[in-house]
Every structure is written in C-alpha cells, then in structure tokens.
Motif scaffolding. Structure first.
Motif, PDB file in Angstrom:
ATOM      1  N   LYS A  45      33.789  -9.913  81.676  1.00 47.14           N
ATOM      2  CA  LYS A  45      33.911 -10.800  80.515  1.00 47.14           C
ATOM      3  C   LYS A  45      33.587  -9.996  79.260  1.00 47.14           C
ATOM      4  CE  LYS A  45      32.363 -14.856  83.173  1.00 47.14           C
ATOM      5  NZ  LYS A  45      33.455 -15.821  83.103  1.00 47.14           N
ATOM      6  N   VAL A  46      34.142 -10.453  78.127  1.00 39.45           N
ATOM      7  CA  VAL A  46      33.982  -9.715  76.875  1.00 39.45           C
ATOM      8  C   VAL A  46      33.534 -10.671  75.768  1.00 39.45           C
ATOM      9  CG1 VAL A  46      35.197  -8.426  75.070  1.00 39.45           C
ATOM     10  CG2 VAL A  46      35.674  -7.950  77.475  1.00 39.45           C
ATOM     11  N   ALA A  73      42.091  -6.997  75.958  1.00 39.34           N
ATOM     12  CA  ALA A  73      41.020  -7.786  76.580  1.00 39.34           C
ATOM     13  C   ALA A  73      41.230  -9.276  76.350  1.00 39.34           C
ATOM     14  CB  ALA A  73      39.668  -7.352  76.030  1.00 39.34           C
ATOM     15  N   MET A  74      41.771  -9.644  75.204  1.00 40.18           N
ATOM     16  CA  MET A  74      42.038 -11.047  74.907  1.00 40.18           C
ATOM     17  C   MET A  74      43.022 -11.670  75.900  1.00 40.18           C
ATOM     18  SD  MET A  74      42.493 -11.141  70.781  1.00 40.18           S
ATOM     19  CE  MET A  74      41.132 -10.897  69.649  1.00 40.18           C
ATOM     20  N   PHE A  79      37.072 -14.365  77.276  1.00 36.74           N
ATOM     21  CA  PHE A  79      36.809 -13.700  75.996  1.00 36.74           C
ATOM     22  C   PHE A  79      36.150 -14.691  75.050  1.00 36.74           C
ATOM     23  CE2 PHE A  79      37.813 -12.050  71.824  1.00 36.74           C
ATOM     24  CZ  PHE A  79      37.881 -10.665  71.974  1.00 36.74           C
ATOM     25  N   LEU A 188      40.556 -17.678  76.157  1.00 36.81           N
ATOM     26  CA  LEU A 188      39.828 -17.434  74.912  1.00 36.81           C
ATOM     27  C   LEU A 188      39.009 -18.649  74.510  1.00 36.81           C
ATOM     28  CD1 LEU A 188      42.649 -15.873  72.681  1.00 36.81           C
ATOM     29  CD2 LEU A 188      40.958 -14.645  74.030  1.00 36.81           C
TER      30      LEU A 188
END
Length: 212
Positions: A45-46, A73-74, A79, A188
C-alpha cells in the motif's frame, strides 16, 4: 510482512504520518518512508502526503523522478492521498499561476473566494482554513467504517477541490461554501484533511486503510 510506504519527495511532514501509521499498524505491517522507485512499487500500500503549494509539489515530483512512479502506484495499489495528495489527483490547480495535476479526477483546485462568510453567523472566515471541521460522508466506503458521519478532522488549506464528478465524491465539508473534501475511485482514497493530526477519527481512517 506487508509493507506500506509513505512517499518522500521532499515536501511533507513525513514523521507525523509515519508515526500515526505505526501507531495503528499491527505486527503484520512495516511502515517505511521512501523516495526509491523500487521500494514504492514493491509496497503493498502507498500513502502520498503533502503540504504547501501544488506547483512546488509537482515540480519536485518531476525533479525526483517520482511522477511516473506515483502515477503507476495509483493504478496498481491501494493508495491514500493526504492534503496535496488529494489536490494533485485533479486536472489542474489555480495555484502558482496554474499547475497541471495527474488528471485522475476531472476538475480543478480553486482558491477559496474572498470575502468568505459563514452562512449561519455571517462572520468573515479566515483563509487558510486552519482547524477542525466536519466531514459529511456522501457514500459508503470501507475507510469510513467505525467513523461517525459528520466527524471532525483537522484541516489546513487555502485551495479546495472543485469537481462535478459526483460518483467519486466520498465526503464534503462546509467552510463558507460546500466543497469536496474526500474522493474515492477504485483503489484510490484521498482526503483534504490531515488524518495524522485528527486524533481518534483520523487514526481510525488510517487503520481502515491498512485493512482495506
């Protein structure tokens, strides 16, 4: 062990974000602050935090070669965007004479109008908005689990997200005007407020992100 990476591009209060994540993480999670493309893209996860001006933010993302990394990454990972991490998702911003965003959500980032007046008290409101305000949840989402509707979160900003994309608005806030304070789209979730500074509700949202 699973890994959540907080992106370091040289412009954010990374310590408070990472410490808040460590507070809610269980033993299955490692919290890492990184600006390395490989580490970001290998994360489970970011988190993309940010504070300050969007023009400076986007410039730094290009200078540090993180623009394309974040864009990837999105698409690929759960995210979470915080403050500027929300605003950069939009098509463009008025800030710094005009700044292009990632255009994940169509719309613009606009300065609060002046004068800005509280509709109920007719008192003039200060810009930037700085302090606690309520968030009206406009759609169900796993990150709202255990958080009461109209809970208060901590905000610091002079610009707000203006989008007509109703399907992806997950929260709204009133500060003289009603504006979008939370966006959710696929993997997102992005917020205008600072969950790391928002005590119980903010920590619960970060906990929900790790279990999402």
């Amino acid at each position: 062990m699973k890994k959540v990476v907080v992106i370091d591009y040289g412009m954010s209060n990374l310590r408070s974000v990472s410490k808040a994540l460590e507070h809610v993480a269980n033993d299955a999670w490692q919290v890492q602050v990184s600006r390395q493309a490989e580490e970001i893209l290998q994360a489970d996860k970011v988190v993309f935090p940010g504070q300050g001006a969007m023009g400076n933010c986007m410039q730094l993302l290009h200078e540090t070669h993180l623009y394309d990394v974040i864009k990837q990454a999105m698409v690929e990972k759960p995210f979470l965007g915080i403050c500027l991490g929300l605003q950069t998702l939009l098509t463009s911003s008025e800030e710094n004479g005009g700044t292009q965003g990632f255009n994940v959500i169509q719309g613009s980032v606009t300065h609060f109008p002046t004068p800005l007046v509280d509709s109920s008290t007719q008192e003039k409101l200060k810009i930037p908005q700085m302090g606690w305000n309520q968030v009206k949840q406009t759609q169900d989402h796993p990150l709202w689990q255990g958080i009461e509707d109209n809970s208060r979160f901590y905000f610091v900003h002079s610009y707000y997200v203006d989008t007509q994309d109703q399907a992806h608005i997950a929260g709204q806030t009133n500060y003289g005007i009603d504006y979008t304070s939370v966006i959710a789209k696929d993997n997102l979730f992005a917020v205008q407020f600072h969950p790391e500074k928002s005590q119980h509700a903010g920590l619960k949202l970060l906990e929900n992100f790790l279990t999402w």
